[in-house]
Design an enzyme around this catalytic site. Structure first.
Site, PDB file in Angstrom:
ATOM      1  N   CYS A  47      -2.919 -49.438  -7.644  1.00 23.92           N
ATOM      2  CA  CYS A  47      -3.337 -50.080  -8.894  1.00 23.92           C
ATOM      3  C   CYS A  47      -4.801 -50.494  -8.784  1.00 23.92           C
ATOM      4  O   CYS A  47      -5.222 -51.064  -7.775  1.00 23.92           O
ATOM      5  CB  CYS A  47      -2.472 -51.331  -9.158  1.00 23.92           C
ATOM      6  SG  CYS A  47      -3.117 -52.337 -10.503  1.00 23.92           S
ATOM      7  N   HIS A  52     -10.290 -40.626   4.301  1.00 19.71           N
ATOM      8  CA  HIS A  52     -10.398 -40.430   2.849  1.00 19.71           C
ATOM      9  C   HIS A  52      -9.104 -40.726   2.108  1.00 19.71           C
ATOM     10  O   HIS A  52      -8.920 -40.266   0.985  1.00 19.71           O
ATOM     11  CB  HIS A  52     -10.860 -38.992   2.556  1.00 19.71           C
ATOM     12  CG  HIS A  52     -12.234 -38.706   3.081  1.00 19.71           C
ATOM     13  ND1 HIS A  52     -12.690 -37.427   3.324  1.00 19.71           N
ATOM     14  CD2 HIS A  52     -13.253 -39.538   3.435  1.00 19.71           C
ATOM     15  CE1 HIS A  52     -13.940 -37.491   3.786  1.00 19.71           C
ATOM     16  NE2 HIS A  52     -14.297 -38.756   3.874  1.00 19.71           N
ATOM     17  N   ASN A  55      -8.756 -35.211   5.798  1.00 18.48           N
ATOM     18  CA  ASN A  55      -7.763 -34.649   4.888  1.00 18.48           C
ATOM     19  C   ASN A  55      -6.862 -35.736   4.317  1.00 18.48           C
ATOM     20  O   ASN A  55      -6.660 -36.777   4.928  1.00 18.48           O
ATOM     21  CB  ASN A  55      -6.917 -33.589   5.617  1.00 18.48           C
ATOM     22  CG  ASN A  55      -7.775 -32.432   6.103  1.00 18.48           C
ATOM     23  OD1 ASN A  55      -8.876 -32.227   5.598  1.00 18.48           O
ATOM     24  ND2 ASN A  55      -7.294 -31.711   7.089  1.00 18.48           N
ATOM     25  N   ARG A  77      -2.126 -30.734  -6.856  1.00 20.23           N
ATOM     26  CA  ARG A  77      -2.338 -30.709  -5.400  1.00 20.23           C
ATOM     27  C   ARG A  77      -1.137 -31.292  -4.680  1.00 20.23           C
ATOM     28  O   ARG A  77      -0.712 -30.794  -3.622  1.00 20.23           O
ATOM     29  CB  ARG A  77      -3.631 -31.466  -5.061  1.00 20.23           C
ATOM     30  CG  ARG A  77      -4.874 -30.713  -5.500  1.00 20.23           C
ATOM     31  CD  ARG A  77      -6.112 -31.545  -5.335  1.00 20.23           C
ATOM     32  NE  ARG A  77      -6.399 -31.841  -3.933  1.00 20.23           N
ATOM     33  CZ  ARG A  77      -7.246 -32.801  -3.537  1.00 20.23           C
ATOM     34  NH1 ARG A  77      -7.854 -33.561  -4.445  1.00 20.23           N
ATOM     35  NH2 ARG A  77      -7.488 -33.016  -2.268  1.00 20.23           N
ATOM     36  N   ASN A  98     -13.955 -23.399  14.292  1.00 17.69           N
ATOM     37  CA  ASN A  98     -14.176 -23.030  12.897  1.00 17.69           C
ATOM     38  C   ASN A  98     -14.569 -21.552  12.877  1.00 17.69           C
ATOM     39  O   ASN A  98     -15.484 -21.171  13.604  1.00 17.69           O
ATOM     40  CB  ASN A  98     -15.321 -23.889  12.324  1.00 17.69           C
ATOM     41  CG  ASN A  98     -15.463 -23.754  10.825  1.00 17.69           C
ATOM     42  OD1 ASN A  98     -15.161 -22.708  10.259  1.00 17.69           O
ATOM     43  ND2 ASN A  98     -15.907 -24.821  10.175  1.00 17.69           N
TER      44      ASN A  98
END
Ligand code: BV8
Ligand code: ZN
Length: 245
Positions: A125, A117, A100, A68, A212
């Site tokens: 770590c 997100h 995103n 990705r 949309n």
């Protein structure tokens, strides 16, 4: 495409809040979450984007993120990202919140991007929380270890994990305060992000506008839907606001 109602409402808006999802990056060539491309099509992202998957097979998960990252490195922001960056300066207050992780809002010039997100270009770590940028911690055959001995993971929010508290608080406050809430390119299926449009409408009394091409899970409660691709709609929205002023 952009109705007079929407143009007038936006041209007088005090605070516009925006929630974006994978659909705003679709026209850049980034597969949305539900239509991953190629070899990953056989995997359910919800199975891979979890800590359990990472602990079970860190190399598999890192190969998915590496694929990705590579894909995102080879695409560019689209007119929808650039229009959102331009919208920032057109209102007394403008809040851009994204689900995103692809960094395309930032690459299009958006200065204040609230990432619910995380960001795929960062790694972290799992023990000391040290953060690495880009390929400082390139995954590969072996999962990289931090100098403290901890495993390094993508700095994104996996399913079952808490969202960053500061960003979620900002997004919730913006949803309550705004007078127009734009939900763009999201299926509205992932929580708690999907609650933001509802909060805007029910708690904030905002006008809820969806951009949309397909009806999302939010379709029944939006005030207006512009059912076309965001890369086409957003530049026209910008023009319609300027014309209405
Ligand atoms: C959590 C990072 C709690 C990783 C992602 C109720 C309340 C709270 C939680 C839950 C709940 N119910 C269920 C849950 C659990 C879960 C969840 O929501 N599951 C869903 C599937 C039911 N939520 C979580 O696990 C969240 N964590 O709540 O923790 C908790 C509580 C206590 C203690 C511990 C924990 C974490 C969720 C975050 C997951 N991480 N991403 C990575 O990317 O690798 S989410 C991931 O999926 C993406 O980031 C993205 O946000 C999301 C996909 O959603 P969309 O962006 O909407 O994309 P999608 O493909 O679905 O839709 C694209 C849309 O675009 C479509 O509508 C399409 O029509 C449209 N489109 C296409 N082309 C265009 C377009 N639109 C415009 N223009 C176009 N050209
Ligand atoms: Zn460490």
């Amino acid at each position: 495409m952009v109705s007079e109602i929407i143009a007038n409402k936006l041209s007088n808006a005090r605070h516009v809040a925006v929630l974006t999802g994978a659909g705003v990056s679709a026209e850049s060539g980034v597969p949305t979450f539900r239509d991953a491309g190629g070899l990953w099509a056989k995997y359910d992202p919800q199975q891979l984007a979890t800590e359990a998957a990472f602990r079970a097979d860190p190399d598999l998960v890192w190969r998915w993120y590496s694929w990705r990252r590579q894909l995102i490195a080879n695409v560019n922001p689209n007119p929808g990202h650039f229009a959102l960056a331009a919208l920032h300066d057109m209102f007394p207050r403008f809040s851009l919140v994204t689900q995103n992780v692809d960094n395309l809002h930032q690459r299009a010039g958006s200065r204040e991007v609230h990432e619910l997100h995380g960001n795929i270009e960062r790694s972290r770590c799992m023990i000391c929380e040290a953060v690495f940028h880009g390929d400082e911690a390139p995954p590969g055959e072996h999962v990289l270890q931090c100098s403290c001995g901890g495993a390094i993971r993508p700095d994104v929010v996996w399913f079952g994990e808490q969202l960053p508290e500061k960003e979620l608080r900002f997004a919730t406050e913006a949803a309550v305060d705004c007078d127009v809430f734009l939900t763009i390119g999201t299926s509205g299926q992932v929580y708690p992000a999907a609650q933001l449009p509802l909060i805007a409408k029910q708690q904030g009394g905002a006008m809820l506008i969806e951009i949309n091409p397909e009806p999302s899970a939010l379709a029944s409660m939006v005030d207006e839907c512009i059912c076309s691709p965001s890369g086409e709609v957003l530049p026209r929205l910008l023009d319609a606001i300027k014309a209405a002023r």
